[in-house]
Design an enzyme around this catalytic site. Sequence first.
Site, PDB file in Angstrom:
ATOM      1  CE  LYS A  74      -2.058   8.944  15.069  1.00  0.00           C
ATOM      2  NZ  LYS A  74      -1.620   8.693  13.676  1.00  0.00           N
ATOM      3  CD  GLN A 146       2.045   4.004   7.485  1.00  0.00           C
ATOM      4  OE1 GLN A 146       1.844   4.878   6.648  1.00  0.00           O
ATOM      5  NE2 GLN A 146       1.334   3.917   8.591  1.00  0.00           N
ATOM      6  CB  SER A 207      10.079  -1.203  11.259  1.00  0.00           C
ATOM      7  OG  SER A 207       8.716  -0.996  10.968  1.00  0.00           O
ATOM      8  CG  ASP A 233       8.611   6.289  13.990  1.00  0.00           C
ATOM      9  OD1 ASP A 233       9.680   5.761  14.362  1.00  0.00           O
ATOM     10  OD2 ASP A 233       7.643   5.638  13.572  1.00  0.00           O
TER      11      ASP A 233
END
Length: 341
Positions: A74, A146, A207, A233
């Site tokens: 990916k 999400q 975020s 992340d």
Amino acid sequence: METLVLNQQHVAKLVGNSGRDQLMDLMIERLRAAFTADSRGNTPAREGFVRCPGDTGVLEWMPFHQPGQSVTIKTVGYTPSNPTERRLPTIIGSLARYDDVTGSLVAISDGILPTAIRTGAASAVASSLLAKADSEVLGLVGAGAQAVTQAHALSRVFPLKEILVYDVEPAHAASFADRVEFLGLDVRVVELAEIEARADIICTVTSVGVGDGPVLSGENLKPHVHINAIGADLIGKFELPQALLKSAFVTVDHVEQSLREGEGQQLTKDDLGPELMDLCARPELADGLRERVTVFDSTGFALEDHVALDVLIELAEEAGIGDRVSLEHLPADALDPYSFQ
């Protein structure tokens, strides 16, 4: 040799044919089976580079290898300014499947929807092991894309009655009820303190910028709350306070990723409990944990994308959906690149 291409219209048709619930249920089932079988193999941590300096945009690649069978890769772009400045998703990506014997491209697909669905499904798998089975109140910190699939997935495995939503962008929180109307659940926009005080399960799906966390205070939580931490992340980005993590049982999907760029940045390897795969394979390891605070640090790893692409390819082949194209040049004479079939 032809390549299966699943574009935006094909993926939409697959969802329409299967139905959102059936697709999510299948993803949960397949992820749980893959985790239980400990199918991780040699799955390296994702790699990438920063682009668009100042926007914290990154481009990453996430490979999964089944020796003798296939390779799934990916590529994913993370751009937090996309929704407000360009009306694009924060996460944009594509999935590619290669034959491990010949190296040929077997399939290529949209990666945006599969990423959202598999991330929600992973939280459902973890929560089914660690959250109380009668959990009724879901708290969402962050109301972006999400959050939709988190709510959807958890509604498939818990008797949810109420969703409490908080977002630093009031418009995102205000529109959330419309986006999850298909769930038929009571959705309320609330202050963060109410989520912490009332939710049985909390998902942090933000975020938040590097160095700007945490997004939860960790105060006045229910003694049995389970938290799915989704947003960390990047190095320096985290959503939960260290004190909460230190006092909780923490499981992760990928140890190396968690310690490098997930909530595990605030911990050591010794602070982590058994990995999610170990809990799936040996559910007795979760005995007694539903009565205490638990955390699933979901950094998202390539096995999940491999399973998601498996599901899409299977559904596409069953329904005859997708285009098959001769994308790669296979010369009539393998030794002469200028020979054409």
